[in-house]
Design an enzyme around this catalytic site. Structure first.
Site, short mmCIF file in Angstrom:
data_model
loop_
_atom_site.label_atom_id
_atom_site.label_comp_id
_atom_site.label_asym_id
_atom_site.label_seq_id
_atom_site.Cartn_x
_atom_site.Cartn_y
_atom_site.Cartn_z
N LYS A 78 1.11 -1.36 -0.32
CA LYS A 78 0.08 0.01 0.28
C LYS A 78 0.93 1.37 -0.30
O LYS A 78 1.92 1.48 0.55
CB LYS A 78 -0.83 0.09 0.99
CG LYS A 78 -2.20 0.93 0.81
CD LYS A 78 -3.61 -0.34 0.19
CE LYS A 78 -4.50 0.20 0.71
NZ LYS A 78 -5.35 -0.65 0.48
N GLY A 180 -20.67 5.95 6.08
CA GLY A 180 -19.83 6.34 5.49
C GLY A 180 -20.66 6.24 3.83
O GLY A 180 -21.17 4.86 3.14
N ALA A 259 -17.06 -2.27 4.36
CA ALA A 259 -16.26 -1.91 2.97
C ALA A 259 -14.85 -1.36 3.40
O ALA A 259 -13.50 -1.60 2.94
CB ALA A 259 -16.92 -1.37 2.21
#
Ligand code: PPY
Length: 351
Positions: A78, A180, A259
């Site tokens: 990442k 979100g 998620a």
């Protein structure tokens, strides 16, 4: 930063400071055991540069587990661009180009893609200096945004979780709180409404919740009361670290399935959820849809049908993990990590 690197156990982290933007740049490559390290480029403001490095390292580790469980021939990595605040477009573009050159310097050992606050247009920018960027715009030969397919994968994961917890996969009347309402939470809310669920949305941005209220007629709760809202499924779809020893006792849900990457503050919070009788869909299993989209279309040449079959497979995998956790009396987080570590122990598949 010394502590972060000492405790991490990943392969390496590339670090830099970008003078014009004031951004600290991190590329954390956690594991290339199953293939090149893959994971998006996140642009975010952190309290300290060390917090940015920690986020990159933890997210890269989650990517290793994600790729292993999804059976994708990639490792975990990442990037974090820890920016001091909103950037001038030209300064932002130059930061991305410099990041792209760093990605390129790794010679393909790391493949990036979109993540929080980066999009397909940004991947097009990176592509000016490196081919190692997934998720370019369709016009530029890429597979476009992976967010809608991330939402599809989470939807299948929610259905599998509801089936396991309640004995029926029917979402009609099930109360699902989507925390979100961004690029993933928005389309997820829409799919849930279409499936007959009672959808509740919270977001720090009033604009985003209002849009969903207007188009879908969802219920809206303030971010401050999201943990205390009674629901069947709590779906964190924003930043990580929302669940810890303080927030877990407040939850009034039967399932946590969303998620967000790294929603647990620490791994042991998986045990807290289990003790509270809450079924937890491990993030690195349920949110693999983005990786399936990017790697499936762009690295493996999959058709839409193949990508869709793998997104459905997220639900199947979760069901297997839930059954293994029940059978062995362990948390679902632990059961999912065992699946990943077994794949990592075997190594890359020959095909
Ligand atoms: C994620 O799933 O969190 C990602 O970062 C998606 C991804 C997967 C593979 C390459 C780049 C981004």
């Amino acid at each position: 930063m010394e502590d972060v690197l000492r405790q991490w156990g990943g392969e390496y982290a590339l670090t830099a400071y970008d003078e014009p933007s004031g951004a600290y740049m991190f590329i954390a490559v956690h594991s290339t055991r199953l293939g090149p390290g893959a994971g998006g480029t996140r642009m975010k403001t952190y309290a300290t540069p060390g917090d940015g490095l920690l986020d990159a390292c933890r997210l890269a580790e989650a990517m290793t587990l994600k790729m292993a469980v999804a059976g994708l021939p990639m490792g975990g990595a990442k990037s974090v661009l820890a920016v001091p605040g909103e950037l001038d477009p030209e300064v932002r573009r130059n930061l991305l180009l410099r990041h792209g050159r760093n990605v390129h310097a790794l010679g393909g050992a790391y493949r990036t893609g979109p993540d929080m606050n980066t999009n397909s247009a940004d991947m097009d920018t990176l592509n000016e200096v490196t081919p190692y960027a997934f998720g370019r715009s369709v016009a530029n030969g890429g597979s476009g945004s992976s967010a809608p397919d991330t939402a599809v994968g989470v939807f299948h994961g929610i259905v599998a979780s509801v089936a396991h917890a309640f004995g029926s996969a029917d979402l009609t009347g099930r109360r699902v709180l989507v925390q979100g309402a961004g690029a993933v939470g928005g389309p997820l809310a829409e799919m849930l409404v279409k499936a007959g669920a009672h959808v509740i949305v919270s977001d720090v941005s009033l604009e985003r919740v209002e849009a969903l209220y207007d188009t879908l007629g969802v219920e809206v709760v303030a971010p401050a009361s999201e943990f205390d809202t009674e629901c069947d499924v709590y779906a964190p779809c924003a930043t990580g670290g929302v669940l810890d020893a303080t927030t877990i006792p407040r939850l009034r849900c039967r399932i946590v399935a969303g998620a967000a990457n790294n929603p647990l503050s620490q791994r042991s919070d998986g045990e807290l959820l289990r003790a509270a009788g809450i079924l937890y869909a491990p993030d690195f299993v349920i949110n693999a849809g983005g990786g399936i989209h990017l790697i499936g279309y762009e690295a493996l040449g999959w058709t839409t049908e193949q990508v869709e079959a793998h997104l459905i497979g997220i639900g199947t995998t979760l069901t297997e993990i839930y059954r293994a956790a029940d059978a062995e009396g362990i948390s679902t987080e632990e059961a999912a990590e065992r699946v990943a570590h077994a794949r990592l122990a075997v190594g890359p598949s020959p095909s």
